[in-house]
Motif scaffolding. Structure first.
Motif, short mmCIF file in Angstrom:
data_model
loop_
_atom_site.label_atom_id
_atom_site.label_comp_id
_atom_site.label_asym_id
_atom_site.label_seq_id
_atom_site.Cartn_x
_atom_site.Cartn_y
_atom_site.Cartn_z
N ALA A 1 -28.65 6.16 -6.03
CA ALA A 1 -27.48 6.43 -5.20
C ALA A 1 -26.18 6.10 -5.94
O ALA A 1 -25.20 6.84 -5.86
CB ALA A 1 -27.56 5.63 -3.89
N ARG A 2 -26.18 4.98 -6.70
CA ARG A 2 -24.98 4.59 -7.43
C ARG A 2 -24.64 5.61 -8.51
O ARG A 2 -23.48 6.01 -8.67
CB ARG A 2 -25.18 3.21 -8.06
N ASN A 3 -25.66 6.06 -9.25
CA ASN A 3 -25.41 7.06 -10.29
C ASN A 3 -25.01 8.41 -9.69
O ASN A 3 -24.26 9.16 -10.30
CB ASN A 3 -26.64 7.21 -11.18
N GLN A 4 -25.55 8.70 -8.50
CA GLN A 4 -25.16 9.94 -7.83
C GLN A 4 -23.67 9.91 -7.49
O GLN A 4 -22.96 10.90 -7.70
CB GLN A 4 -25.98 10.13 -6.56
N ARG A 5 -23.19 8.78 -7.00
CA ARG A 5 -21.77 8.66 -6.63
C ARG A 5 -20.88 8.73 -7.86
O ARG A 5 -19.79 9.30 -7.81
CB ARG A 5 -21.53 7.34 -5.89
N ARG A 6 -21.34 8.17 -8.99
CA ARG A 6 -20.51 8.09 -10.20
C ARG A 6 -20.84 9.21 -11.19
O ARG A 6 -20.39 9.17 -12.33
CB ARG A 6 -20.73 6.74 -10.88
#
Length: 235
Positions: free
Chosen positions: A204-209
């Motif tokens: 989820a974090r890499n998806q946002r960034r």
């Protein structure tokens, strides 16, 4: 159209040559059993009748699944000039699809295109897409692991092995050994040396960034090749 053809393939362990059936063209829309074989790792996996060692046959082919809008060009390892391979496959794609019969162009509208090296990379694409995860995000997770461990991107290969409940991922850490392109298509199975857990929070974090991170990883912007290992081949 997918057809089987016999291929004389030497065992990469003992050198004994045997005739094995190889599927020419992986057009799996009407071959769901072959897609499942890719996912469970049994596709084009054989046992030598002399030394009883298992090996996998790797070759150049095209994988299509129009029901899932997937078009994947497959090259056998080792990775060489992936840009030249990409350009060649783009030309094949344009000839057969973009400038082909109207029905081909209609079927191909919205196709997701990729270039991969080997069946393990193909299996990974199918698995991550089946989970609804962007394959670019998975590659960002791999890159983050190598950076965190402070090891080179060509020391090991990370391949998606399993998806746990909650969309946590298990990556197999595989020993990277040089392959001889003259062995005739037979490749030894990679040795597993460990596992890496990618939590759903990391995804989820890499998806946002993703957009920010892609600025430092230009290979992720390629519409044909986004694989971390294929973009960083051994020299």
């Amino acid at each position: 159209m997918s057809t089987w053809k016999p291929v004389n393939c030497p065992c990469p362990h003992c050198g004994e040559t045997a005739s094995i059936p190889v599927l020419k063209g992986l057009h799996v829309t009407r071959l769901p059993d072959q897609r499942q074989a890719i996912l469970d790792g049994s596709f084009q996996r054989y046992k030598c009748e002399v030394c009883a060692s298992e090996f996998v046959f790797e070759g150049q082919t095209i994988y299509t699944d129009f029901s899932r809008m997937e078009y994947i060009a497959i090259e056998a390892p080792p990775i060489g000039d992936w840009r030249a391979d990409r350009d060649r496959h783009m030309q094949i794609y344009d000839t057969n699809v973009e400038f082909g019969p109207p029905v081909a162009k209609e079927l191909a509208s919205g196709l997701r295109t990729r270039l991969v090296y080997g069946l393990a990379a193909l299996r990974e694409k199918l698995m991550v897409w089946d989970e609804g995860i962007d394959d670019r995000v998975l590659e960002l997770c791999k890159a983050a692991w190598f950076e965190r461990e402070k090891i080179g991107p060509t020391d090991f290969v990370l391949r998606l092995d399993a998806v746990l409940p909650g969309q946590h991922l298990i990556l197999a850490q595989l020993e990277k050994s040089p392959e001889d392109p003259t062995v005739g298509g037979g490749y030894t199975l990679p040795k597993r040396v460990g596992s890496v857990v990618v939590r759903n929070q990391d995804i989820a974090r890499n998806q946002r960034r993703q957009q920010v991170l892609m600025e430092s990883a230009p290979w992720l912007r390629e519409s044909w090749l986004v694989d971390f290992h294929d973009a960083h081949p051994s020299k």
